[in-house]
Enzyme design. Sequence first.
Site, PDB file in Angstrom:
ATOM      1  N   CYS A   1     -88.133 -49.972  77.025  1.00 32.17           N
ATOM      2  CA  CYS A   1     -88.529 -49.662  78.381  1.00 32.17           C
ATOM      3  C   CYS A   1     -89.193 -50.882  79.001  1.00 32.17           C
ATOM      4  O   CYS A   1     -89.944 -51.593  78.348  1.00 32.17           O
ATOM      5  CB  CYS A   1     -89.498 -48.482  78.492  1.00 32.17           C
ATOM      6  SG  CYS A   1     -88.803 -46.940  77.907  1.00 32.17           S
TER       7      CYS A   1
ATOM      8  N   ARG B   1     -84.718 -54.632  77.881  1.00 32.62           N
ATOM      9  CA  ARG B   1     -85.680 -53.764  77.192  1.00 32.62           C
ATOM     10  C   ARG B   1     -85.233 -52.302  77.185  1.00 32.62           C
ATOM     11  O   ARG B   1     -85.864 -51.461  76.545  1.00 32.62           O
ATOM     12  CB  ARG B   1     -87.055 -53.863  77.865  1.00 32.62           C
ATOM     13  CG  ARG B   1     -87.648 -55.244  77.815  1.00 32.62           C
ATOM     14  CD  ARG B   1     -89.001 -55.243  78.457  1.00 32.62           C
ATOM     15  NE  ARG B   1     -89.943 -54.427  77.711  1.00 32.62           N
ATOM     16  CZ  ARG B   1     -90.719 -54.875  76.747  1.00 32.62           C
ATOM     17  NH1 ARG B   1     -90.687 -56.139  76.413  1.00 32.62           N
ATOM     18  NH2 ARG B   1     -91.541 -54.066  76.115  1.00 32.62           N
TER      19      ARG B   1
ATOM     20  N   TRP C   1     -85.389 -46.867  78.025  1.00 29.70           N
ATOM     21  CA  TRP C   1     -84.675 -46.678  76.757  1.00 29.70           C
ATOM     22  C   TRP C   1     -85.151 -45.309  76.261  1.00 29.70           C
ATOM     23  O   TRP C   1     -86.303 -45.135  75.885  1.00 29.70           O
ATOM     24  CB  TRP C   1     -85.044 -47.783  75.762  1.00 29.70           C
ATOM     25  CG  TRP C   1     -84.253 -47.727  74.500  1.00 29.70           C
ATOM     26  CD1 TRP C   1     -83.008 -48.256  74.297  1.00 29.70           C
ATOM     27  CD2 TRP C   1     -84.635 -47.116  73.266  1.00 29.70           C
ATOM     28  NE1 TRP C   1     -82.606 -48.004  73.001  1.00 29.70           N
ATOM     29  CE2 TRP C   1     -83.569 -47.306  72.346  1.00 29.70           C
ATOM     30  CE3 TRP C   1     -85.768 -46.424  72.824  1.00 29.70           C
ATOM     31  CZ2 TRP C   1     -83.604 -46.840  71.035  1.00 29.70           C
ATOM     32  CZ3 TRP C   1     -85.801 -45.950  71.525  1.00 29.70           C
ATOM     33  CH2 TRP C   1     -84.728 -46.163  70.651  1.00 29.70           C
TER      34      TRP C   1
ATOM     35  N   ASN D   1     -94.429 -46.929  79.273  1.00 25.39           N
ATOM     36  CA  ASN D   1     -93.698 -47.419  78.111  1.00 25.39           C
ATOM     37  C   ASN D   1     -94.535 -47.033  76.891  1.00 25.39           C
ATOM     38  O   ASN D   1     -95.736 -47.272  76.864  1.00 25.39           O
ATOM     39  CB  ASN D   1     -93.558 -48.955  78.225  1.00 25.39           C
ATOM     40  CG  ASN D   1     -92.969 -49.586  76.981  1.00 25.39           C
ATOM     41  OD1 ASN D   1     -92.356 -48.909  76.159  1.00 25.39           O
ATOM     42  ND2 ASN D   1     -93.138 -50.877  76.844  1.00 25.39           N
ATOM     43  N   GLY D   2     -93.901 -46.407  75.896  1.00 26.44           N
ATOM     44  CA  GLY D   2     -94.638 -45.976  74.700  1.00 26.44           C
ATOM     45  C   GLY D   2     -94.307 -44.532  74.387  1.00 26.44           C
ATOM     46  O   GLY D   2     -93.332 -43.987  74.919  1.00 26.44           O
TER      47      GLY D   2
ATOM     48  N   GLU E   1     -76.764 -60.534  57.902  1.00 25.79           N
ATOM     49  CA  GLU E   1     -77.019 -60.819  59.319  1.00 25.79           C
ATOM     50  C   GLU E   1     -75.705 -60.822  60.118  1.00 25.79           C
ATOM     51  O   GLU E   1     -75.652 -60.339  61.248  1.00 25.79           O
ATOM     52  CB  GLU E   1     -77.774 -62.156  59.448  1.00 25.79           C
ATOM     53  CG  GLU E   1     -77.978 -62.679  60.855  1.00 25.79           C
ATOM     54  CD  GLU E   1     -78.735 -61.721  61.788  1.00 25.79           C
ATOM     55  OE1 GLU E   1     -79.306 -60.732  61.335  1.00 25.79           O
ATOM     56  OE2 GLU E   1     -78.719 -61.992  63.004  1.00 25.79           O
TER      57      GLU E   1
ATOM     58  N   LYS F   1     -74.917 -58.463  63.336  1.00 30.60           N
ATOM     59  CA  LYS F   1     -74.492 -58.995  64.642  1.00 30.60           C
ATOM     60  C   LYS F   1     -73.188 -58.338  65.088  1.00 30.60           C
ATOM     61  O   LYS F   1     -73.040 -57.929  66.231  1.00 30.60           O
ATOM     62  CB  LYS F   1     -74.246 -60.499  64.574  1.00 30.60           C
ATOM     63  CG  LYS F   1     -75.303 -61.506  64.761  1.00 30.60           C
ATOM     64  CD  LYS F   1     -76.218 -61.477  65.910  1.00 30.60           C
ATOM     65  CE  LYS F   1     -77.266 -60.420  65.838  1.00 30.60           C
ATOM     66  NZ  LYS F   1     -78.545 -60.783  65.343  1.00 30.60           N
TER      67      LYS F   1
ATOM     68  N   GLU G   1     -73.701 -54.581  66.013  1.00 30.92           N
ATOM     69  CA  GLU G   1     -74.487 -54.252  67.211  1.00 30.92           C
ATOM     70  C   GLU G   1     -73.800 -54.611  68.519  1.00 30.92           C
ATOM     71  O   GLU G   1     -74.004 -53.927  69.513  1.00 30.92           O
ATOM     72  CB  GLU G   1     -75.914 -54.808  67.120  1.00 30.92           C
ATOM     73  CG  GLU G   1     -76.137 -56.240  67.434  1.00 30.92           C
ATOM     74  CD  GLU G   1     -77.612 -56.613  67.371  1.00 30.92           C
ATOM     75  OE1 GLU G   1     -77.925 -57.582  66.705  1.00 30.92           O
ATOM     76  OE2 GLU G   1     -78.455 -55.936  68.001  1.00 30.92           O
TER      77      GLU G   1
ATOM     78  N   HIS H   1     -68.753 -53.393  42.453  1.00 26.90           N
ATOM     79  CA  HIS H   1     -69.549 -52.275  41.918  1.00 26.90           C
ATOM     80  C   HIS H   1     -69.410 -51.042  42.795  1.00 26.90           C
ATOM     81  O   HIS H   1     -70.273 -50.166  42.761  1.00 26.90           O
ATOM     82  CB  HIS H   1     -71.018 -52.703  41.774  1.00 26.90           C
ATOM     83  CG  HIS H   1     -71.198 -53.783  40.757  1.00 26.90           C
ATOM     84  ND1 HIS H   1     -71.095 -53.564  39.401  1.00 26.90           N
ATOM     85  CD2 HIS H   1     -71.423 -55.106  40.895  1.00 26.90           C
ATOM     86  CE1 HIS H   1     -71.268 -54.704  38.751  1.00 26.90           C
ATOM     87  NE2 HIS H   1     -71.471 -55.655  39.632  1.00 26.90           N
TER      88      HIS H   1
ATOM     89  N   LYS I   1     -84.225 -54.435  73.423  1.00 27.01           N
ATOM     90  CA  LYS I   1     -84.662 -55.694  72.829  1.00 27.01           C
ATOM     91  C   LYS I   1     -85.933 -55.551  71.984  1.00 27.01           C
ATOM     92  O   LYS I   1     -85.948 -55.937  70.837  1.00 27.01           O
ATOM     93  CB  LYS I   1     -84.869 -56.721  73.942  1.00 27.01           C
ATOM     94  CG  LYS I   1     -85.241 -58.104  73.464  1.00 27.01           C
ATOM     95  CD  LYS I   1     -84.044 -58.832  72.914  1.00 27.01           C
ATOM     96  CE  LYS I   1     -84.388 -60.201  72.381  1.00 27.01           C
ATOM     97  NZ  LYS I   1     -83.379 -60.658  71.414  1.00 27.01           N
TER      98      LYS I   1
HETATM   99  C1  F6R Z   1     -80.741 -57.735  66.046  1.00 25.12           C
HETATM  100  C2  F6R Z   1     -82.102 -57.746  66.578  1.00 25.12           C
HETATM  101  C3  F6R Z   1     -83.104 -56.859  65.943  1.00 25.12           C
HETATM  102  C4  F6R Z   1     -84.479 -57.567  65.898  1.00 25.12           C
HETATM  103  C5  F6R Z   1     -85.547 -56.595  65.380  1.00 25.12           C
HETATM  104  C6  F6R Z   1     -86.887 -57.278  65.248  1.00 25.12           C
HETATM  105  O1  F6R Z   1     -79.938 -58.669  66.691  1.00 25.12           O
HETATM  106  O2  F6R Z   1     -82.394 -58.406  67.535  1.00 25.12           O
HETATM  107  O3  F6R Z   1     -82.711 -56.462  64.677  1.00 25.12           O
HETATM  108  O4  F6R Z   1     -84.379 -58.677  65.073  1.00 25.12           O
HETATM  109  O5  F6R Z   1     -85.642 -55.522  66.252  1.00 25.12           O
HETATM  110  O6  F6R Z   1     -87.327 -57.738  66.480  1.00 25.12           O
HETATM  111  P1  F6R Z   1     -88.496 -58.795  66.583  1.00 25.12           P
HETATM  112  O7  F6R Z   1     -88.011 -60.065  65.984  1.00 25.12           O
HETATM  113  O8  F6R Z   1     -88.773 -58.909  68.034  1.00 25.12           O
HETATM  114  O9  F6R Z   1     -89.659 -58.255  65.805  1.00 25.12           O
END
Ligand code: F6R
Length: 584
Positions: free
Chosen positions: A2, A27, A71, A97-98, A462, A466, A469, A485, A579
């Site tokens: 949010c 966000r 969000w 937000n929260g 990772e 990527k 997502e 396995h 984000k």
């Molecule tokens: C994936 C991504 C998330 C963040 C995670 C931690 O691309 O961006 O997995 O890495 O939410 O976020 P931060 O680094 O802001 O604590």
Amino acid sequence: MCGIICYKGKKNATEIVTDGLKRLEYRGYDSWGIAFKNDKLDIIKKVGKIGDFYGASKLKESHVAIGHTRWATHGGATEANAHPHISCDKKIAVVHNGIIENFQELRKELEKRHKFVSETDTEVIPHLIEENMHLGFEEAVKAALKRLEGNYAIVAVHEKEEKIIAAKKGSPLVLGLGDGEYFIASDVPAFLKHTNKVIFLDDEELVTINKEIKIYSLKTNKEIKKETSEIKWTLEQAQKNGYPHYMLKEISEQKETLKRAINQDEKEIKKIAEEINKGFGTFFVACGTAYHAALTASYIFSKITKKHINVVLASEFPSYEHFLTEKTLVIPISQSGETADVLEAVKAAKEKKSKIISIVNVTGSTLMRQSDVFFQTNAGPEIAVASTKAFTSQLALLTLLAYACDGKFEEGKKVLEKTAGYTGEMLSKEFGEQIRKLAAKIKDKEHLFIIGRSVNYPIALETALKIKEVSYIHAEGFAGGELKHGTLALIEQGTPCIVFASDDDNKKEILSNAMEIKARGGYIIGISPENNEVFDYFIKVPDKGGLSPIINIIPAQLLAYYLSVERGHNPDTPKNLAKSVTVK
Ligand code: F6R
């Protein structure tokens, strides 16, 4: 999660707030809303992204407006659930937000006297303020806040009051100070176009904005003075600058961001390295992509400094708290510095008096302010939801720390500078085009597997994250030896499998693992400095003494990006995500 942006000043508030909401879309983008004031309070709410709404420029002019991009947590993405929420008399509007944890109890109590129109936890707040308006607006907000359990960043306006009132506990809120104008937002890019002078609010602080701003402690009820900071980020850094998406722009910035990440205070790095070496236990704590950076770094620490680092997902940290003492070092790693699970882990570690040394990107974030020592990754604003440049910056900084622990700070810097140079080779148009062609070829596959060994095992994880997502293809990363396995059962004719085959001690084994997959029909995509007969598609990466995890993740990030675009998605705003994950 949010985003909030509010404005009071001489300029047109509706224009500033709608523009700020577009900048905060990363966000949350399920729905958005704005309340603006003239002689009465007007409210506009819409489902979807504000970027898709073309009427924003036609909103009535105003000098006070509060906006929110959502969000969803409590209640689906509907107009009724979008913020701002209002009181029964429609005079009070609130953005939040929260999460209000006791909202069900409060709602039950308030429903006897108030009409609720949404399923949200937030809606209790304007009704609580309305109940207390006999005390005056400011005192009514304070009285409402006293009843809330959980986390909040809120901003409230009243039709008949000049003031905007904001307060926070557990969710971020920053004030922007312009020339006779004020901004309140969840994050600086929302108003960076107008000012870089900011005040970061701390928990349990309330601010009133009228002709001037006043900040109060909610604990003592006394006015407090706070420092103004200047943000070094430029507006240019927070814009697409000709790129079709932020994600591609941020991937392309990595040659520079890597250099900035290792531009650290040498003395401070060496001091922390010494503390790690004293060895009473070090924990890396992070979520998602940052966790993958931590896991990769733990291999680097093991190899270079012969040190074991505990790597724990922040959300799992409560199960490890029992080991903490005042001699333990806790190193949280976070791009935003606002991730709820990370902050919760820090709180627990602080209670045990452990030292907190954070690796964080966002200036002034809660994590930064709660740390004993912090190192900034200097990646600049990361706007795309999927983390790319922040990941390589975290990895570079952690690697530098590993070298410093082994008394080789200078050598570490050289290796990383070389690596930054190599990444440049992969950011050319030709390289991008080669990856785009691969994406076009495999875009309709349902499953994708990725394998790597040692430092490249977390890179496989990772890569999978990527791809999932931003393209919504099911992707899974494995340590090369693990596929047989169980998961090998899923390999069919043409199943794409990415293999990281760097020039290191694991090369023979990982190529054997690739053979095992190919023998079952897998389509092998090799990311390696050299071609090999097992590869069906070869992506050549540089590897002449560089750091292979940083080099290998670049084509993987590009592949995720192009898969998303080829499948017709917007890689910057993947569905269901936001984000900063500010809820547990
Ligand atoms: C994936 C991504 C998330 C963040 C995670 C931690 O691309 O961006 O997995 O890495 O939410 O976020 P931060 O680094 O802001 O604590």
